[in-house]
Each structure stands twice: as structure tokens, then as C-alpha cells.
Design a protein around this motif. Structure first.
Motif, PDB file in Angstrom:
ATOM      1  N   ASP A  42       0.704  -1.247   0.080  1.00 41.74           N
ATOM      2  CA  ASP A  42       0.039   0.077   0.045  1.00 41.74           C
ATOM      3  C   ASP A  42       1.072   1.254  -0.006  1.00 41.74           C
ATOM      4  OD1 ASP A  42      -2.537   1.743   0.449  1.00 41.74           O
ATOM      5  OD2 ASP A  42      -1.490   1.997   2.435  1.00 41.74           O
ATOM      6  N   ALA A  45       3.049   1.554  -3.448  1.00 41.18           N
ATOM      7  CA  ALA A  45       1.969   1.781  -4.493  1.00 41.18           C
ATOM      8  C   ALA A  45       1.611   3.129  -4.566  1.00 41.18           C
ATOM      9  CB  ALA A  45       0.828   0.802  -4.803  1.00 41.18           C
ATOM     10  N   ARG A  46       0.933   3.569  -3.361  1.00 40.15           N
ATOM     11  CA  ARG A  46       0.289   5.104  -2.945  1.00 40.15           C
ATOM     12  C   ARG A  46       1.654   6.169  -3.215  1.00 40.15           C
ATOM     13  NH1 ARG A  46      -4.609   5.677  -1.039  1.00 40.15           N
ATOM     14  NH2 ARG A  46      -5.543   4.028  -0.071  1.00 40.15           N
ATOM     15  N   GLU A  47       2.608   5.856  -2.888  1.00 40.20           N
ATOM     16  CA  GLU A  47       3.842   6.863  -2.984  1.00 40.20           C
ATOM     17  C   GLU A  47       4.276   7.321  -4.512  1.00 40.20           C
ATOM     18  OE1 GLU A  47       6.930   7.125  -0.271  1.00 40.20           O
ATOM     19  OE2 GLU A  47       5.741   7.034   1.439  1.00 40.20           O
ATOM     20  N   VAL A  48       4.389   5.922  -5.138  1.00 42.14           N
ATOM     21  CA  VAL A  48       4.513   5.935  -6.669  1.00 42.14           C
ATOM     22  C   VAL A  48       3.422   6.957  -7.488  1.00 42.14           C
ATOM     23  CG1 VAL A  48       4.927   4.714  -8.635  1.00 42.14           C
ATOM     24  CG2 VAL A  48       6.205   4.062  -6.602  1.00 42.14           C
ATOM     25  N   LEU A  49       2.261   6.382  -7.091  1.00 44.83           N
ATOM     26  CA  LEU A  49       1.117   7.102  -7.744  1.00 44.83           C
ATOM     27  C   LEU A  49       0.991   8.698  -7.450  1.00 44.83           C
ATOM     28  CD1 LEU A  49      -1.538   4.174  -7.426  1.00 44.83           C
ATOM     29  CD2 LEU A  49      -0.357   5.227  -9.655  1.00 44.83           C
ATOM     30  N   GLU A  50       1.351   8.868  -6.071  1.00 43.49           N
ATOM     31  CA  GLU A  50       1.377  10.247  -5.565  1.00 43.49           C
ATOM     32  C   GLU A  50       2.401  11.154  -6.332  1.00 43.49           C
ATOM     33  OE1 GLU A  50       1.850  10.023  -1.351  1.00 43.49           O
ATOM     34  OE2 GLU A  50      -0.525   9.316  -0.952  1.00 43.49           O
ATOM     35  N   VAL A  52       3.493  10.599  -9.357  1.00 46.27           N
ATOM     36  CA  VAL A  52       2.956  10.650 -10.625  1.00 46.27           C
ATOM     37  C   VAL A  52       1.790  11.775 -10.689  1.00 46.27           C
ATOM     38  CG1 VAL A  52       1.587   9.692 -12.806  1.00 46.27           C
ATOM     39  CG2 VAL A  52       3.368   8.390 -11.236  1.00 46.27           C
ATOM     40  N   HIS A  53       1.046  11.620  -9.627  1.00 47.76           N
ATOM     41  CA  HIS A  53      -0.258  12.821  -9.769  1.00 47.76           C
ATOM     42  C   HIS A  53       0.534  14.294  -9.316  1.00 47.76           C
ATOM     43  CE1 HIS A  53      -2.757   9.365  -7.980  1.00 47.76           C
ATOM     44  NE2 HIS A  53      -2.598   9.234  -9.290  1.00 47.76           N
ATOM     45  N   TYR A  66      -0.880  12.727 -21.920  1.00 46.86           N
ATOM     46  CA  TYR A  66      -1.318  11.645 -21.144  1.00 46.86           C
ATOM     47  C   TYR A  66      -1.436  10.269 -22.384  1.00 46.86           C
ATOM     48  CZ  TYR A  66      -4.274   8.511 -18.622  1.00 46.86           C
ATOM     49  OH  TYR A  66      -5.057   7.269 -18.132  1.00 46.86           O
ATOM     50  N   LYS A  70       0.486   6.713 -22.769  1.00 46.58           N
ATOM     51  CA  LYS A  70      -0.060   5.570 -22.602  1.00 46.58           C
ATOM     52  C   LYS A  70       0.422   4.569 -23.858  1.00 46.58           C
ATOM     53  CE  LYS A  70      -4.499   6.037 -22.237  1.00 46.58           C
ATOM     54  NZ  LYS A  70      -6.078   5.724 -22.197  1.00 46.58           N
TER      55      LYS A  70
END
Length: 288
Positions: A42, A45-50, A52-53, A66, A70
Motif C-alpha cells: 500500500d 504503490a500510493r507513493e509512486v502514484l502520488e 505521478v499525480h 497523457y 499510454k
């Protein structure tokens, strides 16, 4: 087959496919993390996504950008270039974190072109090579010790590197299976001697997805000349490293960010056009 054949027919897609197949054959990554707690997954995954965000928000990324991302990520998978991408742009940080406790020799990334099971050469021998192998002959001597200075008998030194055209056997066509790949064992006093040739700098494959990123970002694709090694001994942590040559144009801007001053060799010319180098390894005992 000649080296020219390899130069004419090697492609990023073929190299990428070979690297992906080799990784899937030789590694069991999911087994190693099978019991990872959900809390750990958790957080990562969250820190990588954060991250990116945050990049999207900070740079006001458009839908066209974007969708281009893809499409590019899909193409990386189709080209088999995820091992290349991750090993060039991500692995050096993983290696830094994973080995920051060590007191012995510095290491660096493995890269995508390792192949286990290279022919054995004893404590003094030569890597397999073609009769007309191009490059300056290089004799490398060294000693493997533990951090307390004790020589390590029977330490395993695996060596692999590119040829004079920048190609690795088993990842480019036209090269003998074990060309410039060998496995050696230190003597009872921890010493070894390996005969090979000095490799040349090379560009990572640029005709695939990684090459498209390099071109779009205005980067270069060069890696400085280097020898890959893995050094292991019972009761000690395995060391993975790359050894570099002074004066290379890309020691300071290696695309893989893998060069460290501690990994620089000091080759000495020998009459007749060959060279010698002395470089040894200090291994850390396995903890607890």
C-alpha cells in the motif's frame, strides 16, 4: 558469423525480447516478495502514484501528453524493453539503497544482459572469445578478501561485457553463445587472473521505445566502456559491479547513472599493444 553480421541485424526489439525472456527465466521476483505485508504494498504503490499525480499537477499535463504516455508504455511492453528501461533509469537508485550498509567494495547496477552459467576458467584463464576478437588485450589481476582482510579462497568472479561494437553475446545475433563471458575462481590466497579484451563505449538500443524517449527528451544514449562482474563467496554478500576506464567521454554523463569513482580502473600499457590492470574486491560478511 562475423561481427559485421551482428552490427547489421541487431535490433532493439530483438535485444529487448531476449532481455525479457532471460529475466523471466532466471528470476523469481514474485516468490521473493510473496509474504510482503499489504501495508508495505500500500505504501509503495500510493507513493509512486502520488509522485505521478504531483508531476501531472505541477506541469499541467494535457490529455494529448497523457495519451502519448499510454501509447509509449504499451509499446515498451510490446518491444520487450521494460528490463532495459528499468535497468537504465531506475536500478541505480535501488542498488544505492540496497547496499548502503556495506563496508566493503562499492557495487553498481547489474543491467539487462547478465546470463548465468558462463564457462569456468579456473583462477587463471581467459574468457571465451573469437580468434579475431577486436579490442586491446587486457590482463586483469586482483584479490578477493573479506572486510577484515582475510583472503577468500574459492570466491566466484563472473565477468561479462560487450564486444568492440557494443554487442553482448546471447542478446545480439551472430555472436558465439558465451563470447566474452566467463566464470573464474580465486586461488587459495584469494588471487585471480583473467584475460579478456578492453570493451568499447556503446549506445543502448535506440530503434525501440527507449530510443523514442531518448530522442524526444533530447538525451544521449551512451554508456562508457565497462566490465560487468559478480563476485560471491560462502558466508558473504554477493557484489555486483561495473568497472570503468579513465578518460571515457561518458564517465561523467552515463545514461544509466552507474559510474562511481571507486569503480574506476587504472590500466597500464604493456609492450606489444596490450594492457594490464589490478583491481580486487572486499566482500561483506552476511549479516545475522
Amino acid at each position: 558469423m562475423s561481427t559485421d553480421t551482428a552490427v547489421d541485424t541487431a535490433t532493439a526489439a530483438a535485444s529487448g525480447a531476449s532481455a525479457t525472456e532471460r529475466f523471466q527465466t532466471d528470476k523469481s521476483p514474485f516468490e521473493a516478495v510473496r509474504d510482503t505485508p499489504a501495508e508495505r504494498v500500500d505504501v509503495l504503490a500510493r507513493e509512486v502514484l502520488e509522485a505521478v499525480h504531483a508531476t501531472i499537477r505541477r506541469n499541467k499535463v494535457t490529455y494529448d501528453e497523457y495519451n502519448a504516455l499510454k501509447a509509449w508504455m504499451i509499446q515498451v511492453g510490446q518491444d520487450g524493453e521494460w528490463p532495459l528501461f528499468l535497468d537504465v533509469w531506475v536500478e541505480h537508485v535501488v542498488e544505492e539503497v540496497a547496499t548502503d550498509h556495506r563496508e566493503g567494495s562499492k557495487g553498481t547496477i547489474e543491467g539487462p544482459y547478465y546470463a548465468p552459467g558462463a564457462p569456468e576458467g579456473g583462477s587463471r584463464g581467459a574468457v571465451p572469445m573469437r580468434a579475431d576478437e577486436q579490442g586491446t588485450p587486457l590482463t586483469w589481476t586482483g584479490t578477493v578478501t573479506s572486510v577484515d582482510g582475510t583472503p577468500l579462497q574459492g570466491a566466484k568472479i563472473e565477468l561479462w561485457h560487450a564486444d568492440a561494437d557494443g554487442f553482448y553475446s546471447q542478446f545480439a545475433p551472430g555472436l558465439p553463445e558465451w563470447n566474452l563471458r566467463g566464470s573464474f575462481t580465486s586461488d587459495n590466497d584469494g588471487t585471480f587472473e583473467i584475460r579478456t579484451i578492453r570493451p568499447a563505449p556503446y549506445q543502448i538500443p535506440t530503434d525501440g521505445s527507449c530510443g523514442k524517449l531518448i530522442a524526444a527528451a533530447g538525451w544521449h544514449a551512451w554508456r562508457p566502456a565497462h566490465l560487468h562482474v559478480k563476485v560471491s563467496a560462502p558466508g558473504h554478500e554477493e557484489l555486483t559491479a561495473q568497472l570503468y576506464f579513465p578518460g571515457d567521454d561518458h564517465n561523467d554523463d552515463d545514461i544509466a547513472s552507474a559510474v562511481k569513482p571507486e569503480l574506476m580502473l587504472d590500466p597500464k600499457p604493456v609492450t606489444g599493444g596490450s594492457a594490464t590492470v589490478d583491481y580486487g574486491f572486499v566482500l561483506d560478511p552476511v549479516r545475522g
